[in-house]
Design a protein around this motif. Sequence first.
Motif, PDB file in Angstrom:
ATOM      1  N   VAL A  54      43.689  42.053  41.326  1.00 40.55           N
ATOM      2  CA  VAL A  54      43.050  41.477  40.138  1.00 40.55           C
ATOM      3  C   VAL A  54      42.603  40.048  40.437  1.00 40.55           C
ATOM      4  CG1 VAL A  54      43.316  41.012  37.676  1.00 40.55           C
ATOM      5  CG2 VAL A  54      44.591  42.890  38.725  1.00 40.55           C
ATOM      6  N   GLY A  55      41.401  39.711  39.964  1.00 38.69           N
ATOM      7  CA  GLY A  55      40.841  38.404  40.305  1.00 38.69           C
ATOM      8  C   GLY A  55      40.572  38.337  41.795  1.00 38.69           C
ATOM      9  N   THR A  69      39.227  43.914  41.374  1.00 36.86           N
ATOM     10  CA  THR A  69      38.548  43.629  40.108  1.00 36.86           C
ATOM     11  C   THR A  69      38.395  42.125  39.939  1.00 36.86           C
ATOM     12  OG1 THR A  69      40.495  43.346  38.656  1.00 36.86           O
ATOM     13  CG2 THR A  69      39.800  45.598  39.139  1.00 36.86           C
ATOM     14  N   ASP A  70      37.321  41.721  39.299  1.00 35.56           N
ATOM     15  CA  ASP A  70      37.098  40.310  39.011  1.00 35.56           C
ATOM     16  C   ASP A  70      36.167  40.204  37.814  1.00 35.56           C
ATOM     17  OD1 ASP A  70      37.592  37.597  40.894  1.00 35.56           O
ATOM     18  OD2 ASP A  70      36.001  37.403  39.401  1.00 35.56           O
ATOM     19  N   ILE A  71      36.351  39.152  37.031  1.00 38.35           N
ATOM     20  CA  ILE A  71      35.497  38.939  35.862  1.00 38.35           C
ATOM     21  C   ILE A  71      34.108  38.447  36.259  1.00 38.35           C
ATOM     22  CG2 ILE A  71      36.136  36.530  35.431  1.00 38.35           C
ATOM     23  CD1 ILE A  71      36.288  37.285  32.428  1.00 38.35           C
ATOM     24  N   ALA A  73      44.765  33.532  41.844  1.00 40.58           N
ATOM     25  CA  ALA A  73      43.963  33.902  40.676  1.00 40.58           C
ATOM     26  C   ALA A  73      44.740  33.911  39.373  1.00 40.58           C
ATOM     27  CB  ALA A  73      43.336  35.278  40.897  1.00 40.58           C
ATOM     28  N   ALA A  74      46.040  34.187  39.403  1.00 42.88           N
ATOM     29  CA  ALA A  74      46.803  34.421  38.170  1.00 42.88           C
ATOM     30  C   ALA A  74      46.781  33.237  37.220  1.00 42.88           C
ATOM     31  CB  ALA A  74      48.244  34.797  38.502  1.00 42.88           C
ATOM     32  N   LEU A 106      52.062  38.187  42.751  1.00 45.68           N
ATOM     33  CA  LEU A 106      51.140  37.106  42.434  1.00 45.68           C
ATOM     34  C   LEU A 106      51.400  35.973  43.418  1.00 45.68           C
ATOM     35  CD1 LEU A 106      51.801  37.054  38.567  1.00 45.68           C
ATOM     36  CD2 LEU A 106      50.253  38.556  39.837  1.00 45.68           C
ATOM     37  N   TYR A 107      50.412  35.613  44.200  1.00 46.13           N
ATOM     38  CA  TYR A 107      50.657  34.580  45.205  1.00 46.13           C
ATOM     39  C   TYR A 107      49.496  33.587  45.267  1.00 46.13           C
ATOM     40  CZ  TYR A 107      47.973  37.833  48.202  1.00 46.13           C
ATOM     41  OH  TYR A 107      47.025  38.680  48.728  1.00 46.13           O
TER      42      TYR A 107
END
Length: 271
Positions: A48-49, A69-71, A113-114, A138-139
């Motif tokens: 994600v991101g 996925t990314d916005i 990204a988080a 998440l890193y």
Amino acid sequence: MTTQLFEGKEHASLYQKYRLPPPDEVQKLILSYLEAKKQRPFSLAVDVGCGTGQSTRALAPHFEKMVGTDISKAQIEEAKQSSSASNISYCVSPAEELPFEDSSVDLVTAAAAAHWFNIEKFLKEVDRILKPSGCMALYCYQACMEVHYKDCASKLTAIFTECYNSLAIYTSKNTEIVYSEYEAIFNAIPYTDKKRITQMVHKFQMPVADLIGLVKSFSMFQTFLQIDPEAAKKLLQKTEQRFLEVMGVTSNETIVEIWAKHFCVLACKPL
């Protein structure tokens, strides 16, 4: 909703060219954590991101299917143009509304990204799509890094830190959570099986020109560039010139070693 930055095609191109790849140690950390919770084969992972897909491509060999996925449409278009394995696909999607079925995903990742997500909504969405015993990783890394070259490390790092501090006034509030190494995100995760690993120092070699390109990709530099283009460009030109003078070289293709502090939050959904 996810904060919408990194939207422009030029910024996406900078991301693709200069952003740091996920270190091998971080990848091994994530996979060993997942393997301790679930048996192979792993069917689906979602990054994600994903930006331009560096982390997506790195983890793909370990999954039957990998989706980034990314916005940002520009970031996804850049990711699609890069060579990818046949099991990788990309789609435009906000982090809080992921296009996956309930309990269908083995691993959800987010690399650097988080901190841009609406964490409360994102965590609910992750809980929805993860399989029982599915994992989240998440890193990120601290953007203020050490620069090493022969015996010049202290001077070069001071120059880099000065440049970084000049950009600090353009830092988004979202990135403040990075300074505490995702402590707030870790505390917000509802699962009891979770861990936060910090102070992992990883070393990367790159030309001085690429280090300057990395700074160009920072969101705070892009904000500065929009506000005062000439001053932003002069800052990087001056920083590069000072690097070369201290190193006693003339070519910005001279290789330096970057020491970056990484951190990672891991969590496992209960059965």
